[in-house]
Structures are given as C-alpha cells and as structure tokens.
Design a protein around this motif. Structure first.
Motif, PDB file in Angstrom:
ATOM      1  N   ALA A 199       0.829  -1.216   0.000  1.00 41.09           N
ATOM      2  CA  ALA A 199       0.000   0.000   0.000  1.00 41.09           C
ATOM      3  C   ALA A 199       0.861   1.263   0.000  1.00 41.09           C
ATOM      4  O   ALA A 199       0.340   2.381   0.008  1.00 41.09           O
ATOM      5  N   GLY A 218       1.199   4.084   4.332  1.00 44.94           N
ATOM      6  CA  GLY A 218       0.406   3.118   3.571  1.00 44.94           C
ATOM      7  C   GLY A 218      -0.966   3.694   3.268  1.00 44.94           C
ATOM      8  O   GLY A 218      -1.606   4.294   4.134  1.00 44.94           O
ATOM      9  N   ILE A 232       4.532  -6.820  10.091  1.00 44.63           N
ATOM     10  CA  ILE A 232       5.597  -7.831   9.926  1.00 44.63           C
ATOM     11  C   ILE A 232       6.401  -8.037  11.214  1.00 44.63           C
ATOM     12  O   ILE A 232       7.127  -9.016  11.344  1.00 44.63           O
ATOM     13  N   VAL A 233       6.245  -7.122  12.158  1.00 41.44           N
ATOM     14  CA  VAL A 233       6.958  -7.287  13.442  1.00 41.44           C
ATOM     15  C   VAL A 233       6.258  -8.330  14.322  1.00 41.44           C
ATOM     16  O   VAL A 233       6.867  -8.897  15.238  1.00 41.44           O
ATOM     17  N   THR A 259      18.060  -0.677  -0.867  1.00 38.04           N
ATOM     18  CA  THR A 259      18.375   0.687  -1.316  1.00 38.04           C
ATOM     19  C   THR A 259      19.866   0.864  -1.597  1.00 38.04           C
ATOM     20  O   THR A 259      20.702   0.168  -0.999  1.00 38.04           O
ATOM     21  N   SER A 305      18.168   3.200  -6.505  1.00 35.13           N
ATOM     22  CA  SER A 305      18.386   4.624  -6.215  1.00 35.13           C
ATOM     23  C   SER A 305      17.051   5.325  -5.941  1.00 35.13           C
ATOM     24  O   SER A 305      16.012   4.667  -5.832  1.00 35.13           O
ATOM     25  N   ASN A 325      13.596   6.887  -6.060  1.00 36.48           N
ATOM     26  CA  ASN A 325      12.425   6.776  -6.939  1.00 36.48           C
ATOM     27  C   ASN A 325      11.617   8.063  -6.904  1.00 36.48           C
ATOM     28  O   ASN A 325      11.571   8.747  -5.883  1.00 36.48           O
TER      29      ASN A 325
HETATM   30  P1  NAD Z   1       6.842   3.786   1.770  1.00 37.03           P
HETATM   31  O1  NAD Z   1       7.237   4.363   3.074  1.00 37.03           O
HETATM   32  O2  NAD Z   1       6.104   4.624   0.785  1.00 37.03           O
HETATM   33  O3  NAD Z   1       5.939   2.488   2.020  1.00 37.03           O
HETATM   34  C1  NAD Z   1       6.237   1.535   2.988  1.00 37.03           C
HETATM   35  C2  NAD Z   1       5.017   0.648   3.175  1.00 37.03           C
HETATM   36  O4  NAD Z   1       5.339  -0.334   4.174  1.00 37.03           O
HETATM   37  C3  NAD Z   1       3.776   1.400   3.667  1.00 37.03           C
HETATM   38  O5  NAD Z   1       2.647   0.991   2.936  1.00 37.03           O
HETATM   39  C4  NAD Z   1       3.665   0.987   5.124  1.00 37.03           C
HETATM   40  O6  NAD Z   1       2.331   0.980   5.607  1.00 37.03           O
HETATM   41  C5  NAD Z   1       4.264  -0.414   5.099  1.00 37.03           C
HETATM   42  N1  NAD Z   1       4.803  -0.811   6.407  1.00 37.03           N
HETATM   43  C6  NAD Z   1       5.632  -0.087   7.209  1.00 37.03           C
HETATM   44  N2  NAD Z   1       5.881  -0.752   8.342  1.00 37.03           N
HETATM   45  C7  NAD Z   1       5.231  -1.952   8.246  1.00 37.03           C
HETATM   46  C8  NAD Z   1       5.120  -3.079   9.099  1.00 37.03           C
HETATM   47  N3  NAD Z   1       5.731  -3.102  10.304  1.00 37.03           N
HETATM   48  N4  NAD Z   1       4.371  -4.131   8.702  1.00 37.03           N
HETATM   49  C9  NAD Z   1       3.737  -4.106   7.493  1.00 37.03           C
HETATM   50  N5  NAD Z   1       3.790  -3.054   6.652  1.00 37.03           N
HETATM   51  C10 NAD Z   1       4.533  -1.985   7.026  1.00 37.03           C
HETATM   52  O7  NAD Z   1       8.179   3.201   1.155  1.00 37.03           O
HETATM   53  P2  NAD Z   1       8.673   3.128  -0.365  1.00 37.03           P
HETATM   54  O8  NAD Z   1       9.348   4.391  -0.697  1.00 37.03           O
HETATM   55  O9  NAD Z   1       7.574   2.628  -1.205  1.00 37.03           O
HETATM   56  O10 NAD Z   1       9.800   2.004  -0.222  1.00 37.03           O
HETATM   57  C11 NAD Z   1       9.481   0.638  -0.347  1.00 37.03           C
HETATM   58  C12 NAD Z   1      10.747  -0.184  -0.190  1.00 37.03           C
HETATM   59  O11 NAD Z   1      11.683   0.182  -1.194  1.00 37.03           O
HETATM   60  C13 NAD Z   1      11.453   0.025   1.149  1.00 37.03           C
HETATM   61  O12 NAD Z   1      11.959  -1.213   1.571  1.00 37.03           O
HETATM   62  C14 NAD Z   1      12.573   0.998   0.824  1.00 37.03           C
HETATM   63  O13 NAD Z   1      13.658   0.820   1.701  1.00 37.03           O
HETATM   64  C15 NAD Z   1      12.912   0.586  -0.587  1.00 37.03           C
HETATM   65  N6  NAD Z   1      13.484   1.639  -1.452  1.00 37.03           N
HETATM   66  C16 NAD Z   1      12.846   2.852  -1.566  1.00 37.03           C
HETATM   67  C17 NAD Z   1      13.368   3.815  -2.435  1.00 37.03           C
HETATM   68  C18 NAD Z   1      12.705   5.159  -2.637  1.00 37.03           C
HETATM   69  O14 NAD Z   1      13.249   6.014  -3.319  1.00 37.03           O
HETATM   70  N7  NAD Z   1      11.523   5.394  -2.098  1.00 37.03           N
HETATM   71  C19 NAD Z   1      14.539   3.541  -3.164  1.00 37.03           C
HETATM   72  C20 NAD Z   1      15.163   2.300  -2.986  1.00 37.03           C
HETATM   73  C21 NAD Z   1      14.610   1.360  -2.143  1.00 37.03           C
END
Ligand code: NAD
Ligand code: DAU
Length: 349
Positions: free
Chosen positions: A11, A41, A62-63, A132, A185, A187
């Motif tokens: 989400a 989310g 997930i915790v 990342t 990198s 996004n």
């Molecule tokens: P985001 O913060 O937009 O989304 C994270 C999602 O994880 C949310 O929907 C949140 O509700 C859910 N979440 C958080 N804690 C949770 C838990 N304990 N249990 C279940 N769900 C949980 O993050 P994003 O930017 O979409 O990043 C997604 C992944 O990609 C991450 O692992 C991040 O490290 C990685 N990443 C992000 C980027 C970027 O530029 N945004 C780049 C490289 C890697």
C-alpha cells in the motif's frame, strides 16, 4: 504457471506500483498484499485494482511474529517480494527504534516464516528483498556503486536496511533460502508520500509555501521513475539468479538544487505562473544531520544480464509526475491533513 506471491508494503509508494504490475500482468497468480497501513500506507493507491480476482489485501504487522507465521500457514506462498519498511531518512534520525523493529526484526520474522514453510521444498521458491543504494554509504565527486561495493551505511535508516540485507544473505548461506536482493536509487512518480523531496516540493509550490533546501543543496542523487523500478523488480523476480544482488538506477544524476530548479520551471508552466514564481520559494535551511553527499548507481549488471533499462527520460517522467499530483489534489489533501501537519512542524520549524 500459477503462483501465490506475498508482497509486503504493497500500500506504500513503490509497493503499490509493484502490486499493480503483478496483478495486471499475471492474472493466474494470487497476489497477497500485506501492509500495516502506517502513515505511509494508503489503500487509495490501489483503488483501480482492488477488485481484481487475483488480489487480496491483508492488514498486518511484519513485526508480529505469530501473525506472520499464521499468514504463511494460511497461504502456501511460492514467493515473497518484501518492500514493507520505514523508508524516510529524516524520520529515522528522530526515531531509530521504529526502523530497527520494522526493517530488521520484521525482515527476520518473514525470513523465519519462509524458512519454516519452505523447508526441504525450496525449489521454485524465492525471497526477494527490496533494498536501497544507501547501504553503500556516500560517494565523493566520482565513482559509482557496484554490487560488490562494501557496505558503509551512514544513517539509522540505511543501517537498518543494510542489516536486513545481511540477514537475507545469511539465511541464503546458512539455510539455503533462495533469495535475490536489489538495491535501487531514489524513486519518483505518482503516489509518493509528501515527506520525500519531489512530492513535498510539488505540494509546497502548489500552496505557495517555502521550499526547504537542506544545506547548500549540492547533494547528488540518481533518480528513477517508480514504474521502471517495478518493471525491474518483475524482471529480477522472474529471471534473476538465485543468491544474486542487482543494482537498479536511472543513469540519471542530479544535484538537489539543479533538480529543484528544473522542477520549479516545470511547475510554473503547469500552473500557468510567471517564470521564476516557484524559484522564489527556495529557502536554504539547516542541513540533515549526517547527510550523505552523493549516491550514484552502476546498473549495468541488470542491463547486461537481464536486458533492463529505464524506459522514461527524466524530463518526461517529471512532467508526468507533476501532472499526476496536480490531477490528484484530493489524494494529496487527504494525506496532508491531520498528523502530517504535526510532522511538518516538527521537521521544518
Ligand atoms: P513507503 O514508506 O512509501 O511504504 C512503505 C510501506 O510499508 C507502507 O505501505 C507501510 O504501511 C508499510 N509498512 C511499514 N511498516 C510496516 C510493518 N511493520 N508491517 C507491514 N507493513 C509496514 O516506502 P517506499 O518508498 O515505497 O519504499 C518501499 C521499499 O523500497 C522500502 O523497503 C525501501 O527501503 C525501498 N526503497 C525505496 C526507495 C525510494 O526512493 N523510495 C529507493 C530504494 C529502495
Ligand atoms: O537512495 C534511495 C533512497 O532514496 C531510499 O532508500 C529512501 O527510502 C528514500 O527516501 C530516498 O532517500 P533520500 O534521503 O535520498 O530522499 P529524500 O527525498 O528524503 O531526499 C532527497 C534529497 O533531498 C536529499 O539529499 C535530502 C534533500 N532534501 C530532502 C527533503 C525532504 C531537502 O533538501 N529538503 C527536504 O525537505
């Protein structure tokens, strides 16, 4: 062949694009989206696919070890695409423990559940960990991160992601867990929570608010359109080699201030404002503590092995992104009311 795939964090920003791609592209798969629905989310991100026959949403954390074990018993997962995380560097500076719990403990819970569920039957299974480029630390003016670059994380966020990457590799090495990891990198694109640079600045320009540029603005990031990241994840999930790491990047480096100036120009055009209107909002503020100077990804392994390349030029992606946020004001207004105002005050005043 039909598969049941668990996508965590579906989400969120990137996760919602991955869920959409998998649900549309693989009607025979069952896609289970597990998300805690933290502040980041938002099920609005998935309205267009929520009624698909191959899509199921599960709200959970997930915790929570028991919950995760039960989820693996309920569904016979063939694979996991793990994106759930606390993802914002500034928040990790204020509250590191949240990052350790979700990013480290949460990942190990998933690994344990997958290990137990797949024991002796690992063929065709896969744990895909989405990570990342920040795990590699900070670069000087030259050089690129390779898959072989040593880890050197500098923030609580990147340290927690590095730790989770190590656990995934350790489970591969110790228990024979089939896995792949990708390190991507920065996004950008639709549905990103407006705590991150681009949606924050788009929203502030729309509202005539100051644009808080950290430090001297000369920090460098490599930017990739989020849908291209989702396409890379699909490719790596299906064609990547077991136990491998793939760097994903846009071949597209910008200093923050140059990027912000291009954004300002495009926003003036999109809003029909006089040239220079948005740039006048730029305001240099206190730097982020421990701010990494430069990230730059060498994504040639992915390009050469799997034939993936970004499909969008940056300028085109930026115009599309601006159009999405201006066309979805309600989405932005809904998430920037309430708690967001407290976060903003705490972070920027
Ligand atoms: P985001 O913060 O937009 O989304 C994270 C999602 O994880 C949310 O929907 C949140 O509700 C859910 N979440 C958080 N804690 C949770 C838990 N304990 N249990 C279940 N769900 C949980 O993050 P994003 O930017 O979409 O990043 C997604 C992944 O990609 C991450 O692992 C991040 O490290 C990685 N990443 C992000 C980027 C970027 O530029 N945004 C780049 C490289 C890697
Ligand atoms: O590199 C990949 C990482 O990119 C992901 O792992 C993270 O989840 C994602 O948040 C992102 O991290 P950054 O710290 O690079 O992104 P952020 O959008 O927070 O900041 C981008 C740059 O802009 C960074 O140099 C800090 C700067 N910045 C950011 C904000 C929010 C500002 O100057 N002002 C701001 O208000």
């Amino acid at each position: 062949m039909s598969k049941t795939i668990l996508i965590t964090g579906g989400a969120g920003f990137i996760g919602s694009h991955v869920v959409r791609l998998f649900s549309n592209k693989y009607p025979d798969y069952k896609i289970v989206n597990l998300d805690k629905l933290t502040y980041a989310g938002n099920l609005e991100n998935l309205r267009d696919i929520e009624n698909h026959a191959n899509y199921i949403f599960e709200k959970g954390d997930i915790v929570d070890e028991r919950y995760i074990k039960d989820l693996f018993s309920k569904y016979n997962f063939d694979g996991v695409v793990h994106l759930a995380a606390e993802s914002h560097v500034d928040r990790s500076i204020t509250n590191p423990m949240e990052f350790i719990m979700t990013n480290v403990v949460g990942t190990v819970n998933l690994l344990n559940a997958a290990k137990d569920a797949w024991k002796g039957n690992e063929d065709g299974k896969l744990f895909y960990h989405v990570s990342t480029d920040e795990v590699y630390g900070s670069l000087g003016d030259t050089g690129l991160f390779l898959e072989t670059t040593s880890y050197d994380p500098q923030s609580p966020y990147s340290s927690s992601k590095a730790s989770s990457d190590h656990f995934v590799r350790a489970y591969g090495n110790t228990y024979g867990m089939p896995f792949v990891i990708s390190n991507c990198s920065n996004n950008y694109g639709p549905n990103q929570f407006p705590e991150k640079l681009l949606p924050l600045f788009i929203n502030n320009i729309r509202n005539g608010k100051a644009l808080p540029v950290y430090g001297d603005g000369k920090f460098t990031r490599d930017w990739l359109y989020v849908v291209d990241h989702a396409i890379a994840i699909d490719k790596i999930y299906h064609e990547g080699r077991n136990g491998e790491t793939y760097n994903i990047g846009g071949f597209n480096e910008w200093t923050n201030i140059d990027l912000i100036k291009v954004l300002c120009k495009q926003m003036d055009i999109a809003l029909g404002n006089a040239a220079g209107t948005a740039e006048n909002l730029i305001s240099y503020v206190k730097d982020r503590p421990g701010h990494d100077k430069r990230y730059a990804i060498d994504a040639n392994k992915l390009k050469n092995e799997l034939g993936w390349e970004p499909s969008l030029q940056f300028e085109e992606g930026l115009v599309k992104t601006i159009a999405w946020y201006l066309g979805n004001k309600e989405w932005m207004d809904n998430i920037t009311s309430g708690d967001y105002q407290n976060y903003y005050k705490q972070q920027y005043s």
